[in-house]
Design an enzyme around this catalytic site. Structure first.
Site, PDB file in Angstrom:
ATOM      1  CD  GLN A   1     -13.698  20.395  38.681  1.00 52.74           C
ATOM      2  OE1 GLN A   1     -12.983  21.344  38.553  1.00 52.74           O
ATOM      3  NE2 GLN A   1     -13.839  19.766  39.715  1.00 52.74           N
TER       4      GLN A   1
ATOM      5  NE  ARG B   1     -28.150   7.724  34.147  1.00 54.78           N
ATOM      6  CZ  ARG B   1     -27.071   7.079  34.761  1.00 54.78           C
ATOM      7  NH1 ARG B   1     -27.590   5.947  35.037  1.00 54.78           N
ATOM      8  NH2 ARG B   1     -25.872   7.299  35.337  1.00 54.78           N
TER       9      ARG B   1
ATOM     10  CG  ASP C   1     -32.680   5.443  29.575  1.00 49.68           C
ATOM     11  OD1 ASP C   1     -31.742   5.197  29.111  1.00 49.68           O
ATOM     12  OD2 ASP C   1     -33.374   5.011  30.482  1.00 49.68           O
TER      13      ASP C   1
ATOM     14  CE  LYS D   1     -26.153   2.059  29.801  1.00 49.56           C
ATOM     15  NZ  LYS D   1     -25.828   1.812  31.329  1.00 49.56           N
TER      16      LYS D   1
ATOM     17  CB  VAL E   1      -9.103   8.890  36.446  1.00 50.24           C
ATOM     18  CG1 VAL E   1      -8.293  10.250  37.083  1.00 50.24           C
ATOM     19  CG2 VAL E   1      -8.239   7.722  36.314  1.00 50.24           C
TER      20      VAL E   1
ATOM     21  CD  GLU F   1      -8.451  18.148  40.250  1.00 47.76           C
ATOM     22  OE1 GLU F   1      -9.258  18.345  39.163  1.00 47.76           O
ATOM     23  OE2 GLU F   1      -7.066  18.138  40.005  1.00 47.76           O
TER      24      GLU F   1
ATOM     25  CG  ASP G   1     -12.017  17.100  37.505  1.00 47.71           C
ATOM     26  OD1 ASP G   1     -11.675  16.053  36.914  1.00 47.71           O
ATOM     27  OD2 ASP G   1     -12.485  16.669  38.565  1.00 47.71           O
TER      28      ASP G   1
ATOM     29  N   GLY H   1      10.742  29.055  39.127  1.00 48.07           N
ATOM     30  CA  GLY H   1      11.523  29.555  37.732  1.00 48.07           C
ATOM     31  C   GLY H   1      12.871  29.888  38.324  1.00 48.07           C
ATOM     32  N   GLY H   2      13.506  30.756  37.544  1.00 52.63           N
ATOM     33  CA  GLY H   2      15.041  30.913  37.944  1.00 52.63           C
ATOM     34  C   GLY H   2      15.217  32.131  38.722  1.00 52.63           C
ATOM     35  CD  GLN H   3      14.671  36.339  37.973  1.00 52.88           C
ATOM     36  OE1 GLN H   3      15.458  36.815  39.147  1.00 52.88           O
ATOM     37  NE2 GLN H   3      14.974  36.611  36.902  1.00 52.88           N
TER      38      GLN H   3
END
Ligand code: CAO
Length: 415
Positions: A17, A38, A73, A75, A137, A139, A168, A247-249
Site C-alpha cells: 500500500q 514478479r 524477474d 533476480k 513494517v 500499517e 501506509d 485543538g483549542g476549541q
C-alpha cells in the site's frame, strides 16, 4: 491540456500500500508510471482480500490506477539487464521493499548513479536510522511506533488503531512530496538524490499535536481540554483523549436521533468560543449566555461534561443531517459521522471526482477514491489498474527490444 508531471517517467518498484499510493498520485499528476512486478506473481495485493474469484482485488485496483504493468524477474541476469535499461530512461525509482532487498538485488545507489546520475531513488521504510532500521513494517506497526496508537482511544481502554491508513497512505503522501521536491531541485542541480520517508516518522508528523501536548503536560502537569480534566488523573505521557478535540476549541461526538439502531447516528459538535451565544440559543439555554460559571472558555472547560450532555439532549431530537442544517445556519462548526455507505453515495464527492466509478475488464465496474488533490490546470482522469504484465511488450519495445529478444526473455522466464 498538459499534466503537471507530464514527461516524468517513474520506475515503480512498489508493492502493498504505502509505495503504490505514492506512485498512483504521481500518475494522477501525469507521470508515466511503469510498475515492475514478479512474473506470474505480481504485487501480493492482487490476490489479497479477494471478492471476485480470478479478478484482481479491490485492494490492488484501488491503489494502482493509471499505471502500466511490466513483469520482470529482477533476480535473473536477463531481467536485471531490462531493469538497468529502465533505470537509464526513468527519472525516479520508487520502492518500498524490506530494508536491504534492493541492495541484495544489486540495485545500490552507486549502481543507479553510474547508469543515470539524474535518477531520484525514493524509498519507504518502516523506520529511519536506529535500532529498528532493519525491521519489516506494516500499517499498524507504524501507527503504534509513530505515537498514534498510544494517543488514540479512551482512557480506560487499550491503545487503538485508526481506520485512516496514516502509516501506509500517509507515508505515500509524504514520499510523493519528497519526490516532487527532488524533481524540482534537479532542475537546478542536474542530479538525482535519495528520498526516504520512514513510516514511523510520517505517522509522528501526523501526530505532531500530541508531541505538542507532551511538552505542555510536562510543563504544567495538566491539559484542560482533555477529558481527564478536571476530575481524572494525568500520568507522565499524553493520555488517550477519546473524542475530545485536538485543538483549542472543545468538541465531542454526540448522539443523534436513531442512534439506538444506527451505529453512525452521531454528530461532531465543536463549542467554538465565538459561537457560544448561538449554541445556547439553539439548544434553548439562553440563560447560559449570562451564566457566571460559563462566562469564559476557560471556565467552561471545568464543565464540559454537563455542557455536552445538555447539547446531546438537543442533538438526540434530530437526525445528524437535521442538526447539521440548523447548526450551520448559525455558523456553529459541526460534522456528521458519515458511514462508508453514505460517503460512497455522496453526490458532491462523485461530482468532484473524489469518488469515481471505474470499469475493469475482469471485475466489471467498481468504486474508487480518485485524486483528492485538485489542480486547476492538471485535471485527473482515473483509468483502471493494469492487469499483471499487461504492458510488458509495449515497454520492452520502448527500451529497444525486438520480437526475438522478447521470445528469449520469455524462454529465460525473465518476463
Ligand atoms: N523479481 C524478483 N524478485 C523480486 C521482485 C521481482 N520483480 N520484486 C521483489 N522481489 C523480491 C525482493 O528482492 C525480495 O527478495 P529477498 O528478500 O530475497 O531480497 C523479496 O521479493 C520480497 O521483498 P520484501 O521482503 O520487501 O517482501 P515481504 O513480503 O517479505 O515484506 C513488507 C513486505 C511490506 C513487510 C516489506 O516490504 C517492508 O517492510 N517494506 C518497507 C515498509 C513498507 O513499505 N511497509 C508498508 C507495507 S503496506 O502495509
Amino acid at each position: 491540456m498538459s499534466k503537471a508531471l507530464e514527461g516524468v517517467r517513474i520506475l515503480d518498484f512498489t508493492h502493498v500500500q504505502s509505495g503504490p499510493t505514492c506512485t498512483q498520485l504521481l500518475a494522477w499528476f501525469g507521470a508515466d508510471v511503469i510498475k515492475v512486478e514478479r512474473p506470474g506473481v505480481g504485487d501480493a495485493t492482487r490476490g489479497q482480500l479477494s471478492d471476485i474469484p480470478g479478478a484482481d482485488s479491490l485492494y490492488f485496483t484501488m491503489l494502482n490506477h493509471n499505471k502500466r504493468s511490466v513483469t520482470l524477474d529482477t533476480k535473473k541476469p536477463q531481467g536485471r539487464e531490462v531493469l538497468d535499461r529502465l533505470i537509464s530512461i526513468c527519472d525516479v525509482l520508487v520502492e518500498n521493499f524490506a530494508p536491504g532487498a534492493l541492495d541484495r538485488m544489486g540495485i545500490t545507489w552507486e549502481h543507479v548513479q553510474a547508469i543515470n546520475p539524474r535518477m531520484i531513488v525514493a524509498s519507504v521504510k518502516g523506520f529511519g536510522q536506529g535500532q529498528y532500521a532493519h525491521c519489516k513494517v506494516y500499517e499498524n506497526v507504524a501507527q503504534c511506533a509513530g505515537g498514534s496508537a498510544s494517543t488514540t482511544g479512551f482512557d480506560d481502554g487499550p491503545p487503538m488503531i485508526s481506520g485512516a491508513q496514516i502509516g501506509d497512505s500517509g507515508t505515500g503522501l509524504h514520499l510523493a512530496l519528497g519526490i516532487v521536491a527532488a524533481l524540482y531541485q534537479r532542475t537546478h542541480s542536474g542530479r538525482g538524490q535519495k528520498v526516504l520517508a520512514p513510516m514511523q516518522d510520517a505517522v509522528l508528523n501526523l501526530c505532531r499535536v500530541k508531541l505538542r501536548d507532551q511538552q505542555r503536560l510536562e510543563r504544567t502537569g495538566t491539559m484542560h481540554e482533555y477529558p481527564q480534566y478536571p476530575d481524572g488523573k494525568f500520568g507522565d505521557a499524553v493520555p488517550r483523549a477519546g473524542n475530545a478535540s485536538g485543538g483549542g476549541q472543545p468538541g465531542s461526538i454526540l448522539r443523534c436521533k436513531g442512534w439506538e439502531a444506527d451505529p453512525n447516528a452521531y454528530i461532531y459538535f465543536i463549542t467554538q468560543a465565538s459561537a457560544w451565544p448561538a449554541i445556547c440559543r439553539v439548544i434553548g439555554e439562553e440563560g447560559w449566555i449570562d451564566e457566571e460559571a460559563y462566562a469564559t472558555p476557560a471556565m467552561r472547560l471545568l464543565h464540559l461534561k454537563p455542557i455536552f450532555d445538555r447539547i446531546e439532549r438537543w442533538t438526540m431530537t434530530l437526525t445528524k443531517f437535521e442538526a447539521m442544517e440548523i447548526l450551520n445556519r448559525h455558523d456553529i462548526p459541526c460534522g456528521p459521522v458519515l458511514s462508508m455507505k453514505e460517503i460512497a453515495e455522496d453526490p458532491a464527492l462523485r461530482e468532484s471526482g473524489t469518488i469515481v466509478e471505474v470499469e475493469h475488464p475482469v471485475r466489471g465496474s467498481y468504486l474508487s477514491v480518485g485524486n483528492p488533490i485538485k489542480l486547476s490546470a492538471s485535471p485527473t482522469t482515473v483509468t483502471r489498474a493494469p492487469l499483471l504484465g499487461e504492458h510488458t511488450e509495449q515497454v520492452l519495445a520502448l527500451l529497444g527490444y525486438g520480437a526475438d529478444d522478447i521470445v528469449a526473455l520469455r524462454a529465460a522466464q525473465a518476463i
